[in-house]
Structures are given as structure tokens and as C-alpha cells.
Design an enzyme around this catalytic site. Structure first.
Site, PDB file in Angstrom:
ATOM      1  N   VAL A  14      26.374  -5.461 -12.825  1.00  0.00           N
ATOM      2  CA  VAL A  14      26.111  -4.021 -12.841  1.00  0.00           C
ATOM      3  C   VAL A  14      24.705  -3.716 -12.313  1.00  0.00           C
ATOM      4  O   VAL A  14      24.508  -2.759 -11.540  1.00  0.00           O
ATOM      5  CB  VAL A  14      26.313  -3.436 -14.261  1.00  0.00           C
ATOM      6  N   LYS A 105      28.684  -1.171 -24.476  1.00  0.00           N
ATOM      7  CA  LYS A 105      29.591  -0.617 -25.501  1.00  0.00           C
ATOM      8  C   LYS A 105      29.459  -1.346 -26.827  1.00  0.00           C
ATOM      9  O   LYS A 105      29.674  -0.755 -27.890  1.00  0.00           O
ATOM     10  CB  LYS A 105      31.046  -0.657 -25.031  1.00  0.00           C
ATOM     11  N   ILE A 136      34.838   5.802 -14.499  1.00  0.00           N
ATOM     12  CA  ILE A 136      35.527   7.041 -14.926  1.00  0.00           C
ATOM     13  C   ILE A 136      34.600   7.877 -15.811  1.00  0.00           C
ATOM     14  O   ILE A 136      34.065   7.370 -16.802  1.00  0.00           O
ATOM     15  CB  ILE A 136      36.809   6.706 -15.737  1.00  0.00           C
ATOM     16  N   GLU A 190      33.213  -9.942 -19.219  1.00  0.00           N
ATOM     17  CA  GLU A 190      31.951 -10.074 -19.950  1.00  0.00           C
ATOM     18  C   GLU A 190      31.450 -11.512 -19.792  1.00  0.00           C
ATOM     19  O   GLU A 190      32.205 -12.406 -19.411  1.00  0.00           O
ATOM     20  CB  GLU A 190      32.171  -9.777 -21.434  1.00  0.00           C
ATOM     21  N   ASP A 201      36.377  -5.840 -26.662  1.00  0.00           N
ATOM     22  CA  ASP A 201      35.767  -4.870 -25.742  1.00  0.00           C
ATOM     23  C   ASP A 201      36.501  -3.522 -25.830  1.00  0.00           C
ATOM     24  O   ASP A 201      35.874  -2.463 -25.822  1.00  0.00           O
ATOM     25  CB  ASP A 201      35.846  -5.450 -24.306  1.00  0.00           C
ATOM     26  N   LYS A 205      35.174   0.267 -27.129  1.00  0.00           N
ATOM     27  CA  LYS A 205      35.337   1.486 -26.313  1.00  0.00           C
ATOM     28  C   LYS A 205      36.135   2.544 -27.081  1.00  0.00           C
ATOM     29  O   LYS A 205      35.822   3.730 -27.010  1.00  0.00           O
ATOM     30  CB  LYS A 205      36.016   1.127 -24.985  1.00  0.00           C
ATOM     31  N   GLY A 302      33.426  -3.546 -12.545  1.00  0.00           N
ATOM     32  CA  GLY A 302      32.940  -3.922 -11.220  1.00  0.00           C
ATOM     33  C   GLY A 302      31.576  -3.322 -10.953  1.00  0.00           C
ATOM     34  O   GLY A 302      31.176  -2.330 -11.565  1.00  0.00           O
TER      35      GLY A 302
HETATM   36  P1  NAP Z   1      25.915 -10.043 -16.241  1.00  0.00           P
HETATM   37  O1  NAP Z   1      26.490 -10.130 -14.870  1.00  0.00           O
HETATM   38  O2  NAP Z   1      26.118 -11.154 -17.184  1.00  0.00           O
HETATM   39  O3  NAP Z   1      24.343  -9.772 -16.061  1.00  0.00           O
HETATM   40  C1  NAP Z   1      23.455  -9.749 -17.121  1.00  0.00           C
HETATM   41  C2  NAP Z   1      22.025  -9.710 -16.578  1.00  0.00           C
HETATM   42  O4  NAP Z   1      21.148  -9.543 -17.669  1.00  0.00           O
HETATM   43  C3  NAP Z   1      21.604 -10.972 -15.868  1.00  0.00           C
HETATM   44  O5  NAP Z   1      20.830 -10.638 -14.742  1.00  0.00           O
HETATM   45  C4  NAP Z   1      20.745 -11.715 -16.894  1.00  0.00           C
HETATM   46  O6  NAP Z   1      19.671 -12.427 -16.324  1.00  0.00           O
HETATM   47  C5  NAP Z   1      20.167 -10.549 -17.669  1.00  0.00           C
HETATM   48  N1  NAP Z   1      19.918 -10.900 -19.083  1.00  0.00           N
HETATM   49  C6  NAP Z   1      20.817 -11.224 -20.029  1.00  0.00           C
HETATM   50  N2  NAP Z   1      20.218 -11.428 -21.214  1.00  0.00           N
HETATM   51  C7  NAP Z   1      18.916 -11.233 -20.997  1.00  0.00           C
HETATM   52  C8  NAP Z   1      17.772 -11.296 -21.826  1.00  0.00           C
HETATM   53  N3  NAP Z   1      17.866 -11.599 -23.127  1.00  0.00           N
HETATM   54  N4  NAP Z   1      16.578 -11.038 -21.288  1.00  0.00           N
HETATM   55  C9  NAP Z   1      16.457 -10.725 -19.986  1.00  0.00           C
HETATM   56  N5  NAP Z   1      17.506 -10.636 -19.132  1.00  0.00           N
HETATM   57  C10 NAP Z   1      18.706 -10.885 -19.643  1.00  0.00           C
HETATM   58  O7  NAP Z   1      26.434  -8.723 -16.983  1.00  0.00           O
HETATM   59  P2  NAP Z   1      27.093  -7.423 -16.318  1.00  0.00           P
HETATM   60  O8  NAP Z   1      28.513  -7.701 -15.998  1.00  0.00           O
HETATM   61  O9  NAP Z   1      26.202  -6.892 -15.267  1.00  0.00           O
HETATM   62  O10 NAP Z   1      27.114  -6.435 -17.581  1.00  0.00           O
HETATM   63  C11 NAP Z   1      25.935  -5.814 -18.039  1.00  0.00           C
HETATM   64  C12 NAP Z   1      26.295  -4.779 -19.112  1.00  0.00           C
HETATM   65  O11 NAP Z   1      27.157  -3.802 -18.549  1.00  0.00           O
HETATM   66  C13 NAP Z   1      27.052  -5.338 -20.321  1.00  0.00           C
HETATM   67  O12 NAP Z   1      26.687  -4.589 -21.471  1.00  0.00           O
HETATM   68  C14 NAP Z   1      28.508  -5.055 -19.984  1.00  0.00           C
HETATM   69  O13 NAP Z   1      29.315  -4.964 -21.123  1.00  0.00           O
HETATM   70  C15 NAP Z   1      28.367  -3.718 -19.304  1.00  0.00           C
HETATM   71  N6  NAP Z   1      29.434  -3.381 -18.378  1.00  0.00           N
HETATM   72  C16 NAP Z   1      29.822  -4.268 -17.438  1.00  0.00           C
HETATM   73  C17 NAP Z   1      30.808  -3.912 -16.525  1.00  0.00           C
HETATM   74  C18 NAP Z   1      31.280  -4.860 -15.461  1.00  0.00           C
HETATM   75  O14 NAP Z   1      32.183  -4.508 -14.704  1.00  0.00           O
HETATM   76  N7  NAP Z   1      30.702  -6.046 -15.326  1.00  0.00           N
HETATM   77  C19 NAP Z   1      31.382  -2.639 -16.591  1.00  0.00           C
HETATM   78  C20 NAP Z   1      30.958  -1.730 -17.582  1.00  0.00           C
HETATM   79  C21 NAP Z   1      29.969  -2.114 -18.474  1.00  0.00           C
HETATM   80  P3  NAP Z   1      19.872 -13.775 -15.440  1.00  0.00           P
HETATM   81  O15 NAP Z   1      20.641 -13.308 -14.230  1.00  0.00           O
HETATM   82  O16 NAP Z   1      18.518 -14.245 -15.117  1.00  0.00           O
HETATM   83  O17 NAP Z   1      20.691 -14.699 -16.296  1.00  0.00           O
HETATM   84  N1  HSE Z   2      34.470  -6.487 -19.195  1.00  0.00           N
HETATM   85  C1  HSE Z   2      34.748  -5.107 -19.086  1.00  0.00           C
HETATM   86  C2  HSE Z   2      36.117  -4.908 -18.495  1.00  0.00           C
HETATM   87  C3  HSE Z   2      33.733  -4.428 -18.212  1.00  0.00           C
HETATM   88  O1  HSE Z   2      36.717  -5.881 -18.014  1.00  0.00           O
HETATM   89  O2  HSE Z   2      36.602  -3.788 -18.519  1.00  0.00           O
HETATM   90  C4  HSE Z   2      33.870  -2.933 -18.193  1.00  0.00           C
HETATM   91  O3  HSE Z   2      33.455  -2.373 -19.392  1.00  0.00           O
END
Ligand code: NAP
Ligand code: HSE
Length: 429
Positions: A14, A105, A136, A190, A201, A205, A302
């Protein structure tokens, strides 16, 4: 043009999406927000990791204090995920008089009240559109557009990973593990995909949506949960034969001032629009007493779809900056509402048993359902394997406790080999 400095915590899926949108759509964002946005710092765990995008090295830090102590940073965008650190960083950012945007969330569902009251006390804005439904705009819909309504029901597919897996299993016959791996590679899952696969998850939500929509406090522990681990290709095939598709649904209903809240794999009619929501798409149905039926549909996970919601929140903060317009969830609060014990929930059921193919077995099982006040709609007996056959029952709306009492009795039958699966059916009526 006014300038504003922001910090992004996390540069994963993200975070990268947000970075790319801020750069690709920079001119439009500047005109719409009235501000030139400068990303002043990005917090990560490993500042040397190759992230496949070009980010000036001097922006990267692994020290949150650099952000919290920088008075010029006015907005903190939390995208690290997880719990304790994310919550701590958000609270400390608010106390340092920084506005906060999050997609988290998990933290919101569990500690929302603390975050909302801190934002209110510190007079900073707190936005969280990306926490439900990815791209959305469901939070704004509930908090603003639908406030004239009494919301009666929210039913949705709100997890991209599990919807991707179920779609691939249903439409392409792909196995669970391969589909999960693909969802991870596409950045939907996740960090620990258990949260997706086991339905946690979706519970978070649903807790967020139903607190806002029904105007009450809903904690994740109040929500019945089942994940998709036990959904097999056999059930997918039976569902298809009966005219259904299996989806992981979040269901929230208010009836007679009581809330029914549950998350589980569900047979939905193949003719219903929700049955055709595939891949990482999410869809949320809302029934309001004025608006009637409403459906929102879009990418639920995504980098760019989620980034779209996050950057939209940043722009909202900038537009509201002068007059500090901050949506207060307390304004939606209508009082505490009773949440039904899961045993009191009512659904139609699909129950697949493996039994010895012998005279009287079907009759005996049917009599157990009858005795427990469970009305059977249909029974299908299929392929014999050695001495055993599958018996698939569907039922009329039944109380959970009557189903579980029936199953306990059925388990005592000497001709039962196995209770293969118990799934709920949602016919949307
Ligand atoms: P991700 O790809 O795992 O990325 C997490 C990032 O946070 C990484 O860059 C990581 O650093 C950094 N990080 C994690 N713990 C940390 C800490 N303690 N101190 C400093 N940096 C830290 O996660 P993501 O998919 O982007 O998701 C991020 C958030 O958005 C989550 O809450 C998730 O539930 C939410 N979300 C995700 C999506 C989705 O489609 N992926 C959709 C809606 C909501 P490093 O890279 O150095 O390890
Ligand atoms: N892991 C979550 C999903 C990201 O698959 O919907 C979006 O909140």
C-alpha cells in the site's frame, strides 16, 4: 501554492501504491487539495531493502522519533499494519498534533475508541477509508451519504484474498494453496495470511462497518467467525449443482433492536450480483429503510486501489484543514445495542454427511432434524464409494442451536462415517 509535509509509515504494497499515486497524479492532487504534498520521511524496518521503486535514500528511516519530532510533518500515514507499534505510532502522532490516515482495520476494530477520542482531544483529523473494502468508498458512504437511513442490513464480500482464492477454485478448479500463493504475489494478502484465510480480517471490517452503520459499539469478539479453510472443491461442485456459488460473507443485520453479526463461507444464489464478484473485487450490499437496496463494487485490495482510498483521505484532510472538519464517530452513536448470541442466529443450511448406504439411514437422520425443529428442504444422495454415500441436506431457516443439537445427535449414529461440511445459505430474502 501552499506546501505540506507528510510522512508515510510503511513502504510495502500500500505504501508503494500511495507513493506512486502521489507522483503520477501529482498535478491533479495539487489542484484538488490546494497543497503541494511533500513526502518528507518514510518509515520502514529495513532501509536498505530493494523495493522496486526509486525513492531518495534520505527519505528513508527506521526511527519513528525522526517523524514524531519533526514539527513540519503535519500528516502521518500509517501503512505498517500489525497492532502494537501501529497503534502506538498513531496515538503518538496525534499527541504530536499530526493528522493521521490509516488502512489498519485490525487496530481500528480493536482500539478505535481510543484513537477517535485521542484525535478529538488533540484536535487532529483521523481518516481510515482504506480500512474496509480497499478502493471502495464505503466509510464515507455510511458516515455521510446514508445518514438519513436506518440501516437494516450490510452484507459483503470484503476480503480480496479469500475472494481471489474462492473464485480461482470455483472458476478454474485451482487448488487452495496455489490460489493463496497467487493472492500473496499480487499483494492482496496480509503479512500473515491467516488473518485473511481464517476470516479475522473480515471480522475486523464488519466490526468497523457495523459500528458506524448500526450506530453502536461492536467489538470483533462479538462476531461469529469461520474462515474458508474447510471449503472443498466437492462443496463448490454441489453448490453449483444446486444453483449457488460459495463466497466468504460478512453479514450484519438489525432486527427488533438486536444485531446479528457473522462471518462465514456462504452459498449465495448464482443469479445474485454478489455471486459474480470475483478475483480481488469486493462488493457491499446495504439495505436502508429509505434508500432501499444499494451495492458498492470495486477492487478490495491491491496497491493502487487501496492507495486511492489513502490519498483520498490525505486530500480530505487538506481540504478540511482550515476549518478542522473532522467526522466524529460519536455523532453516529445511537446507543448500545444488543448483539445476538451466535446460537440465536438463524440461517438456511447446507449439510453434507458421509454415511453407510443402508436401509433406514436417511430416514433416521431426517427424523433427528425433525425432532430438533429443523425443516429439510432437499436431500441429495450421490455416488457410492465402497459402502458409503454422500447425503447432502439443505434446510429452511433454522436456529444455529437446533442445527448444532441435530449434528450432535447425528454424530452418535452408528451408520455415520463423517460430517463432511456444514455451510450456511443466504438467499437475500
Ligand atoms: P506490507 O506489504 O507487509 O508492508 C508493510 C510495510 O511496513 C513494509 O514496508 C515494512 O517495512 C513496514 N513495517 C512493518 N512493520 C514495521 C515497523 N514495526 N516499523 C517500521 N516499518 C514497519 O503491508 P501492506 O499490504 O502494504 O499493508 C499495510 C496496511 O494496509 C495493513 O494494515 C493492511 O491491513 C492494510 N491494507 C492492505 C491492503 C492490501 O491490499 N495489501 C488493502 C487494504 C488495507 P519493510 O519493508 O522494511 O519490512
Ligand atoms: N488482506 C486484505 C484483503 C487487504 O485481502 O482484502 C485489504 O484489506
Amino acid at each position: 501554492m501552499k506546501k505540506i509535509k507528510i510522512a508515510i509509515l510503511g513502504l510495502g504494497n500500500v505504501g508503494r501504491g500511495v507513493w506512486n499515486i502521489l507522483h503520477t497524479n501529482g498535478n491533479e492532487i495539487m489542484k484538488r487539495s490546494g497543497y503541494e504534498i511533500e513526502v518528507a520521511k518514510i518509515l520502514v524496518r529495513d532501509i536498505n531493502k530493494d523495493r522496486g521503486i526509486v525513492v531518495p535514500k534520505e527519505l528513508m528511516t527506521d526511527d519513528i522519533e525522526e517523524i514524531l519530532n519533526d514539527e513540519d510533518i503535519k500528516i502521518v500515514v500509517e501503512l505498517i499494519g500489525g497492532s502494537l507499534e501501529a497503534k502506538d505510532y498513531m496515538l503518538r502522532s496525534m499527541k504530536a498534533k499530526k493528522h493521521v490516515v490509516t488502512a489498519n482495520k485490525f487496530v481500528l476494530a480493536n482500539w478505535g475508541e481510543e484513537l477517535f477520542s485521542t484525535a478529538e482531544n488533540e484536535e487532529v483529523m483521523f481518516y481510515y477509508e482504506a480500512s474496509v473494502g480497499g478502493g471502495i468508498p464505503i466509510i464515507r458512504e455510511i458516515n455521510e451519504s446514508l445518514t438519513a437511513n436506518k440501516i437494516q442490513q450490510i452484507t459483503g464480500i470484503v476480503n480480496g484474498t479469500t475472494n481471489y482464492i474462492l473464485s480461482k477454485m470455483t472458476l478454474e478448479g485451482m487448488d487452495f494453496e496455489t490460489a493463496l500463493k497467487e493472492a500473496q504475489e499480487k499483494g492482496y494478502a496480509e503479512e500473515d495470511p491467516t488473518a485473511d484465510v481464517e476470516g479475522y480480517d473480515v471480522v475486523y471490517k464488519l466490526a468497523i462497518m457495523s459500528s458506524l452503520a448500526f450506530g453502536t459499539k461492536v467489538h470483533p469478539d462479538n462476531i461469529y467467525r469461520e474462515g474458508i479453510k474447510n471449503v472443498t472443491s466437492i462443496d463448490i461442485e454441489y453448490a453449483k449443482k444446486f444453483g449457488y456459488v460459495i463466497k466468504l460473507l460478512a453479514i450484519g443485520k438489525e432486527e427488533n433492536n438486536k444485531l446479528e453479526l457473522r462471518v462465514h463461507p456462504t452459498l449465495v444464489p448464482a443469479t445474485h450480483p454478489i455471486a459474480n464478484v470475483n478475483d480481488s473485487f469486493n462488493a457491499i450490499f446495504i439495505k436502508g429503510n429509505a434508500v432501499g437496496d444499494l451495492m458498492l463494487y470495486g477492487r478490495g485490495a491491491g496497491d493502487l486501489p487501496t492507495g486511492s482510498a489513502v490519498v483520498g483521505d490525505i486530500i480530505s484532510i487538506l481540504r478540511n484543514n482550515e476549518n478542522m472538519v473532522n467526522f466524529k464517530p460519536s455523532k453516529n452513536y445511537l446507543g448500545l445495542k444488543q448483539i445476538k448470541n451466535p446460537e440465536e442466529n438463524e440461517s438456511e443450511f447446507y449439510i453434507r454427511l458421509n454415511v453407510r448406504d443402508k436401509v433406514g439411514v436417511l430416514g433416521h437422520i431426517a427424523s433427528i432434524f425433525g425432532k430438533n425443529n429443523v425443516s429439510v428442504v432437499s436431500v441429495t444422495q450421490d455416488v457410492k464409494h465402497e459402502d458409503f454415500v454422500s447425503l447432502v441436506f439443505t434446510t429452511h431457516k433454522s436456529l444455529e442451536k437446533n442445527i448444532s443439537n441435530s449434528i450432535e445427535e447425528i454424530k452418535e449414529c452408528e451408520n455415520l462415517n463423517k460430517v463432511e461440511s456444514i455451510l450456511r445459505i443466504e438467499n437475500f430474502n
